[in-house]
Design a protein around this motif. Structure first.
Motif, PDB file in Angstrom:
ATOM      1  N   ILE A   1      23.414  65.549  70.871  1.00 24.81           N
ATOM      2  CA  ILE A   1      22.385  66.358  71.234  1.00 24.81           C
ATOM      3  C   ILE A   1      21.193  65.506  71.014  1.00 24.81           C
TER       4      ILE A   1
ATOM      5  N   GLU B   1       2.779  61.242  58.935  1.00 28.32           N
ATOM      6  CA  GLU B   1       4.301  61.524  59.638  1.00 28.32           C
ATOM      7  C   GLU B   1       5.289  61.420  58.580  1.00 28.32           C
TER       8      GLU B   1
ATOM      9  N   MET C   1      16.342  76.185  76.489  1.00 26.74           N
ATOM     10  CA  MET C   1      15.988  75.833  77.609  1.00 26.74           C
ATOM     11  C   MET C   1      15.532  77.374  78.473  1.00 26.74           C
TER      12      MET C   1
ATOM     13  N   TYR D   1      13.894  64.810  65.606  1.00 25.90           N
ATOM     14  CA  TYR D   1      12.423  65.274  65.275  1.00 25.90           C
ATOM     15  C   TYR D   1      11.991  64.006  64.084  1.00 25.90           C
ATOM     16  N   ILE D   2      12.896  63.275  63.494  1.00 31.91           N
ATOM     17  CA  ILE D   2      12.365  62.051  62.754  1.00 31.91           C
ATOM     18  C   ILE D   2      12.009  60.963  63.928  1.00 31.91           C
TER      19      ILE D   2
ATOM     20  N   LEU E   1      16.415  75.773  61.112  1.00 34.59           N
ATOM     21  CA  LEU E   1      17.808  75.259  61.021  1.00 34.59           C
ATOM     22  C   LEU E   1      18.162  74.454  59.904  1.00 34.59           C
TER      23      LEU E   1
ATOM     24  N   GLU F   1       8.319  61.649  64.833  1.00 31.45           N
ATOM     25  CA  GLU F   1       7.428  61.043  63.761  1.00 31.45           C
ATOM     26  C   GLU F   1       7.422  59.438  63.497  1.00 31.45           C
TER      27      GLU F   1
ATOM     28  N   ILE G   1      20.208  66.514  65.880  1.00 31.03           N
ATOM     29  CA  ILE G   1      18.982  67.270  66.067  1.00 31.03           C
ATOM     30  C   ILE G   1      17.910  66.673  64.920  1.00 31.03           C
ATOM     31  N   MET G   2      18.269  66.572  63.821  1.00 34.33           N
ATOM     32  CA  MET G   2      17.376  65.952  62.690  1.00 34.33           C
ATOM     33  C   MET G   2      16.892  64.761  63.280  1.00 34.33           C
ATOM     34  N   MET G   3      17.831  63.700  63.696  1.00 36.59           N
ATOM     35  CA  MET G   3      17.216  62.617  64.067  1.00 36.59           C
ATOM     36  C   MET G   3      16.009  62.813  65.169  1.00 36.59           C
TER      37      MET G   3
ATOM     38  N   LEU H   1      23.348  66.984  53.513  1.00 32.28           N
ATOM     39  CA  LEU H   1      24.203  67.292  54.325  1.00 32.28           C
ATOM     40  C   LEU H   1      25.560  66.176  53.681  1.00 32.28           C
TER      41      LEU H   1
ATOM     42  N   ALA I   1       8.307  64.205  58.608  1.00 32.65           N
ATOM     43  CA  ALA I   1       9.651  63.817  59.060  1.00 32.65           C
ATOM     44  C   ALA I   1      10.550  64.065  57.584  1.00 32.65           C
TER      45      ALA I   1
ATOM     46  N   VAL J   1      26.316  67.437  65.334  1.00 29.96           N
ATOM     47  CA  VAL J   1      25.281  68.270  66.276  1.00 29.96           C
ATOM     48  C   VAL J   1      23.884  68.341  65.209  1.00 29.96           C
ATOM     49  N   VAL J   2      23.994  68.772  63.953  1.00 32.97           N
ATOM     50  CA  VAL J   2      22.998  68.951  63.291  1.00 32.97           C
ATOM     51  C   VAL J   2      22.297  67.694  62.996  1.00 32.97           C
ATOM     52  N   THR J   3      23.012  66.787  62.746  1.00 31.08           N
ATOM     53  CA  THR J   3      22.350  65.259  62.365  1.00 31.08           C
ATOM     54  C   THR J   3      21.512  64.953  63.551  1.00 31.08           C
TER      55      THR J   3
ATOM     56  N   LEU K   1      27.411  58.886  59.358  1.00 31.99           N
ATOM     57  CA  LEU K   1      27.592  60.176  58.612  1.00 31.99           C
ATOM     58  C   LEU K   1      28.858  61.130  59.211  1.00 31.99           C
TER      59      LEU K   1
ATOM     60  N   PHE L   1      18.156  66.815  77.036  1.00 33.50           N
ATOM     61  CA  PHE L   1      18.865  68.252  77.191  1.00 33.50           C
ATOM     62  C   PHE L   1      19.221  68.353  78.692  1.00 33.50           C
TER      63      PHE L   1
ATOM     64  N   ILE M   1      20.315  74.811  56.428  1.00 35.73           N
ATOM     65  CA  ILE M   1      21.287  73.868  55.722  1.00 35.73           C
ATOM     66  C   ILE M   1      20.877  73.466  54.374  1.00 35.73           C
TER      67      ILE M   1
ATOM     68  N   TYR N   1      13.615  66.801  57.479  1.00 36.60           N
ATOM     69  CA  TYR N   1      14.627  66.512  58.374  1.00 36.60           C
ATOM     70  C   TYR N   1      15.588  65.315  57.724  1.00 36.60           C
TER      71      TYR N   1
ATOM     72  N   PHE O   1      29.443  65.583  70.218  1.00 34.49           N
ATOM     73  CA  PHE O   1      28.395  66.252  70.759  1.00 34.49           C
ATOM     74  C   PHE O   1      27.054  65.558  70.535  1.00 34.49           C
TER      75      PHE O   1
ATOM     76  N   SER P   1      28.864  66.880  51.768  1.00 33.44           N
ATOM     77  CA  SER P   1      30.196  66.938  52.448  1.00 33.44           C
ATOM     78  C   SER P   1      31.466  66.816  51.838  1.00 33.44           C
TER      79      SER P   1
ATOM     80  N   ALA Q   1       5.370  58.496  66.708  1.00 31.99           N
ATOM     81  CA  ALA Q   1       4.113  58.912  66.211  1.00 31.99           C
ATOM     82  C   ALA Q   1       3.043  57.972  65.174  1.00 31.99           C
TER      83      ALA Q   1
ATOM     84  N   THR R   1      21.768  75.755  73.578  1.00 34.47           N
ATOM     85  CA  THR R   1      21.094  74.875  74.134  1.00 34.47           C
ATOM     86  C   THR R   1      20.471  75.626  75.378  1.00 34.47           C
TER      87      THR R   1
ATOM     88  N   LEU S   1      19.500  65.600  55.879  1.00 33.22           N
ATOM     89  CA  LEU S   1      20.444  64.476  56.109  1.00 33.22           C
ATOM     90  C   LEU S   1      20.998  64.250  54.772  1.00 33.22           C
TER      91      LEU S   1
ATOM     92  N   VAL T   1      30.310  64.648  58.438  1.00 35.51           N
ATOM     93  CA  VAL T   1      29.170  65.652  58.656  1.00 35.51           C
ATOM     94  C   VAL T   1      29.034  65.959  60.428  1.00 35.51           C
TER      95      VAL T   1
END
Lengths: 323, 367
Positions: free
Chosen positions: B91, A287, A110, B157-158, A243, B161, B153-155, A301, A291, B149-151, B140, B287, A247, A294, B89, A305, B164, A106, A298, B146
């Motif tokens: 994020i 959109e 930044m 960007y979702i 990223l 959208e 971050i993905m959320m 993942l 989306a 951290v990764v999920t 999750l 952040f 994954i 991403y 975490f 899992s 938007a 992070t 999920l 799961v």
């Protein structure tokens, strides 16, 4: 349908290249055991280095002076070097100082955004930096004449796309077929075992992170010198998309290639959703295409899992005494 | 032993100051680098940040702006801190903020109600929306293990959208394609007496919300069984499980509560600080919240103080740029904040180093 593919493919390939090379960089870092969520920042640094180098070279050029391939290669080289050097901050914090890799990543994001904009304003007086002439789009001589394939893959392309594919091939070969690659992967799976076999885990992880910086930097450079054409201090989440690609591609080089092409294709659909007649008739919101990568990550993942597919020691600081 | 404990606490508390000090040193060098005087730089920082000019504060506008900026920072910092305490975490505070802000903006632009109903409604809607957005990574994590951290971050960007989509299709401004319509006066968090008191700063009810949440945060974590269990999960999941704590449920709850606080940050920002929401802008507060939680050592008081510090830097930077002789790039303060987070991350080393000195070389065995 065919016409639609012909229209969309060159753009999809162009969108794919920066995502793919950045994801491959992330793959090297993560297979060595270090999470790198700083990819976004490293791309920003790369895009700045590429843009400012080209700016410096062409600053005193007369109108009409050509931008040669060497100038562009110099820009890309600057991206690689800048990304690599910057990633050492992440390597130092997360490998040598045992810092939390997420926080360090992070910080990289930044710091990169701030530093790139700071330097841009300091050097050029503006936070935006347009690249007047970047990589040209060309039809590959000969190959573009092949029916269907030529139209899809070799028309209106950037040479950087093939460069990226060549790098991916080399990475795959070294990582999967050579002792060096096996050692690097061992550091991400079971570093204590790797160390007991005489592998310098710290050094291997430094190499992994450094290469991820180089490749993410290159990704940023390609982005700014090809379709983006302007440094703005951001790469709009492409680093995080890389990223996701990593994954979704289950940390395996060829699957990452497939995933990045699919995600690049989605990005293209999203930008074309409002102008392409075929897509307009589908009536799906733009959109959704953006989306979807991403969201699918999920889903992936959750499916993965049940059995861990990622490197087992990913994100753990290396403690040589741990059993 | 007691001596040593005292020592560790001291070390913990020194670390954030060291990080801030490094940030300030970098700030000084950057100002020198642009051929300006750092002393002038800090003078203007005080002038822009709290309105201090010639040794006195003549009006409260700057203080109002500082508190306005601190409002979402406090809530974002609490959101991150709450998840840290439970060992997760978050994020995705930025995304949860966006969704909270979106829910509030939809209600605040599409419906007109009595103010006494609509204002509480937008606040509650924002908190719930943020919590629901965090529910996905939470379930999750709790159910499928799961990594959050990764999920999250993905959320993020979702969420961008989703916002938007809503702006383009439902709440679009009549004047700008990429913005929502302005929030109705009946839904805004701005209140007149605060506006007048702080000389036209947009300071709003948000500041009271953030302070109230901070108080609840401290109470829950320090005085309730629930809070104790959360912290236990954060320290050691296996031991907590063994002690009969429902670890997965606690993780789920913690991440959702964290998301709820992030959603509240959203309503204070989009319906108080500004009056609309825009396409393609992930708020940086999420952040900054990480920096704040680290500096504030996850405690309510610490988070408030760290938020005030960051707000002071953010608000004051304008005056530094405007008044110094030679141009200073806009990114001076973001650079300092980034340096602070880098040194907060590496402060662990500094602490571990002292710990090692104090205990002799000894490390934990198998997990």
């Amino acid at each position: 349908m065919l016409q639609f593919l012909y229209e969309i493919f060159p753009y999809a390939l162009a969108f794919t290249a920066p995502i793919l090379i950045t994801a491959i960089g992330g793959l090297l870092s993560e297979r060595s055991g270090v999470v790198n969520i700083g990819l976004e920042g490293l791309m920003i640094i790369g895009s700045f280095a590429g843009a400012i180098t080209l700016w410096a070279i062409t600053k005193n050029a007369q109108p009409g002076d050509p931008v040669t391939i060497w100038m562009i290669l110099a820009g890309l080289l600057a991206s690689v070097v800048a990304g690599g050097l910057f990633s050492l901050l992440h390597a130092y914090a997360s490998i040598s100082l045992n810092a939390n890799q997420i926080i360090s990543g992070t910080a990289i994001n930044m710091l990169a955004a701030a530093l790139a904009l700071f330097l841009s304003e300091l050097i050029t007086g503006s936070e935006r930096l347009a690249v007047v002439t970047g990589v040209a789009r060309v039809d590959v001589p000969g190959l573009s004449k092949i029916p269907f394939i030529g139209e899809l893959f070799f028309t209106k392309t950037y040479f950087t796309t093939y460069m990226v594919l060549a790098i991916v091939f080399v990475v795959w070969f070294v990582l999967m077929k050579k002792p060096f690659g096996l050692r690097l992967r061992a550091c991400g799976e079971y570093p204590q075992a790797a160390e007991s076999m005489g592998i310098n885990v710290i050094r291997m992880r430094y190499i992994g992170v450094f290469l991820s910086g180089c490749f993410a930097g290159l990704g940023g450079g390609i982005l700014v010198l090809t379709y983006n054409g302007e440094f703005t201090g951001a790469v709009n989440g492409l680093g995080f998309l890389a990223l996701a690609t990593l994954i979704f591609g289950q940390w395996k080089p060829w699957k990452v290639v497939g995933a990045s092409f699919f995600f690049g294709f989605m990005r293209t659909m999203s930008t074309m959703a409002r102008v392409n007649d075929g897509l307009k008739s589908l009536g799906l919101p733009q959109e959704l295409y953006k989306a979807l990568p991403y969201f699918l990550t999920l889903v992936a993942l959750v499916i993965f899992s049940k059995n861990t597919v990622g490197p087992k020691a990913l994100g753990e600081t290396f403690d040589s005494g741990k059993r | 032993m007691r001596e040593w404990l005292k020592n560790e606490k001291t070390v913990d508390r020194i670390a954030p100051f060291v990080a801030v000090l490094f940030g300030l040193i970098v700030g000084v060098f950057l100002i020198l680098f642009t051929k300006n005087s750092p002393i002038d730089g800090f003078k203007y920082l005080l002038q822009g940040g709290i309105g201090l000019k010639d040794g006195q504060i003549d009006n409260l506008q700057k203080i109002g702006k500082l508190l306005l900026e601190a409002t979402p920072l406090i809530l974002a910092g609490l959101a991150v801190g709450f998840s840290f305490r439970t060992g997760i975490f978050n994020i995705g505070v930025s995304g949860q903020m966006l969704i909270g802000g979106l829910a509030a903006t939809v209600i605040g632009t599409q419906f007109e109600m009595a103010r006494a109903i609509q204002v509480p409604l937008v606040i509650i809607a924002a908190g719930l929306a943020g919590a629901l957005w965090a529910f996905i990574p939470a379930i999750l994590k709790a159910k499928y293990k799961v990594n959050e951290v990764v999920t999250t971050i993905m959320m993020n960007y979702i969420a961008l959208e989703v916002v938007a989509y809503f702006i383009r299709n439902i709440i679009q401004s009549p004047h700008f394609d990429t913005e929502s319509a302005k929030v109705l006066p009946s839904a805004t968090l701005r209140i007149e007496w605060l506006y007048n008191m702080f000389d036209r700063a947009n300071l709003n009810i948000g500041i009271f919300i953030s302070l109230a949440i901070a108080a609840i945060y401290a109470f829950v974590l320090n005085k309730t069984t629930f809070g104790y269990e959360l912290k236990a999960v954060g320290h050691n999941k296996d031991a907590s499980e063994y002690a009969g704590i429902k670890v997965n449920t606690r993780i789920l709850q913690a991440l959702m509560i964290s998301g709820g606080m992030a959603g509240l940050a959203g309503v204070t920002f989009y319906l108080g600080n500004t009056d609309h929401i825009a396409i393609g802008q992930l708020p940086s507060y999420g952040f900054d919240g990480i920096v704040i939680a680290l500096l504030g050592l996850n405690s309510a008081i610490g988070i408030i103080l760290a938020s005030l510090l960051l707000a002071f830097f953010n608000v004051g930077s304008g005056a530094v740029k405007a008044n110094l002789v030679n141009n200073v790039p806009n990114q001076l303060v973001p650079m300092m904040i980034a340096v602070i987070i880098y040194f907060s991350a590496t402060a662990l080393l500094f602490k571990n180093f002292i710990k090692k000195l104090a205990t002799g070389k000894k490390k934990g065995g198998a997990k």
